[in-house]
Design an enzyme around this catalytic site. Structure first.
Site, PDB file in Angstrom:
ATOM      1  N   LYS A  33       2.626   4.679   5.307  1.00  0.00           N
ATOM      2  CA  LYS A  33       3.948   4.587   5.916  1.00  0.00           C
ATOM      3  C   LYS A  33       3.901   3.859   7.262  1.00  0.00           C
ATOM      4  CE  LYS A  33       6.355   6.547   2.680  1.00  0.00           C
ATOM      5  NZ  LYS A  33       7.360   5.771   1.920  1.00  0.00           N
ATOM      6  N   SER A  51       8.389   6.645   7.170  1.00  0.00           N
ATOM      7  CA  SER A  51       8.450   8.104   7.305  1.00  0.00           C
ATOM      8  C   SER A  51       8.102   8.494   8.731  1.00  0.00           C
ATOM      9  CB  SER A  51       7.452   8.760   6.337  1.00  0.00           C
ATOM     10  OG  SER A  51       7.289  10.131   6.629  1.00  0.00           O
ATOM     11  N   TYR A  71      -1.104   9.026   3.315  1.00  0.00           N
ATOM     12  CA  TYR A  71       0.347   8.838   3.304  1.00  0.00           C
ATOM     13  C   TYR A  71       0.816   8.320   4.666  1.00  0.00           C
ATOM     14  CZ  TYR A  71       5.321  10.012   2.731  1.00  0.00           C
ATOM     15  OH  TYR A  71       6.694   9.964   2.658  1.00  0.00           O
TER      16      TYR A  71
END
Length: 251
Positions: free
Chosen positions: A162, A143, A158
């Site tokens: 990623k 991401s 997160y």
């Protein structure tokens, strides 16, 4: 028809408005036999039936990518059904819009486990099957958040997961290159999927304004890049990551 004779597993492919569904549909359209894998079996079944109705070949499989037995069963079922495994798209993932100060240890570990550990497990168990034929394509979903440290959606956990996928993918690419396997990542920015449902209208508008192209990516734009990396057109690309973010982050 780049994928005739190829067998692909796409995890997290059961969502109606997800990158996984779009990728599974595209690979099948171009000739792949697709294992539609998801925690939500009903969703996976729906996508597999849609592929079959359009003339493609697919089976649904329920999988928990954080459970080694479940992942092994998924890979075993794919090979038992189609005889080989050529492509793995590690798409399954979750996010949580929360600040570091507000997240609990359980929050942190849940996001890390699904996104990073799940990618590890699926890759670890897929590689031996690919190595048997000296051919494989692994495409991992990272991401823009893993590169710029948030700023799109999801918390620091997160972003950490990623970013970890990027490092993991580069290391794995070096390990498996002699087995004819490539490992690459795509790094989407804001995408027109349900994963961003936790964003308020104001937050989403602010993100749109920060994107030079002034819009989110379509699911097909992400799936098309995944398909490129999964194809023989990308046979000399490994350990790389492709940004798909409308210019919101440029390396």
């Amino acid at each position: 028809m780049r994928f005739i004779g190829k067998v692909a597993i796409v995890t997290g492919a059961g969502s109606k408005r997800g990158i996984g569904r779009e990728t599974a549909m595209l690979l099948a359209k171009e000739g792949a036999k697709v294992v539609v894998a998801d925690m939500n079996y009903a969703g996976a079944l729906s996508v597999a039936e849609e592929i079959e109705a359009l003339g493609g070949t697919a089976i649904p499989v329920k999988v928990d990518i954080t459970d080694e037995v479940s992942v092994k069963s998924m890979v075993t079922e794919a090979v038992a059904k189609y005889g080989r495994l050529d492509i793995l798209v590690n798409n399954a993932g979750i996010t949580q819009p929360i600040t570091t100060m507000d997240m609990t240890s359980e929050d942190f570990m849940r996001i890390i486990k699904v996104n990073l550990y799940g990618t590890f497990l699926c890759s670890k168990l897929a590689v031996p099957e690919m190595a048997k034929n000296k051919y494989g394509r692994i495409v991992n979903l990272s991401s823009v958040s893993g590169k710029r440290g948030g700023g799109v959606y999801g918390g620091s956990h997160y972003s950490a997961a990623k970013a970890g996928i990027l490092g993991f993918s580069k290391a794995l690419a070096r390990e498996v290159v002699e087995d004819g396997i490539t490992v690459n990542c795509v790094c989407p920015g804001l995408v027109d999927t349900d994963i961003r449902a936790g964003l308020s209208d104001e937050a989403e508008h602010a993100i749109w304004e920060s994107i030079p192209m002034k819009r989110p990516a379509t699911r097909r734009e992400i799936a098309s890049t995944i398909a490129f990396l999964a194809s023989d057109d990308a046979s000399y690309i490994t350990g790389e990551d492709i940004d798909i973010n409308g210019g919101s982050h440029m390396d």
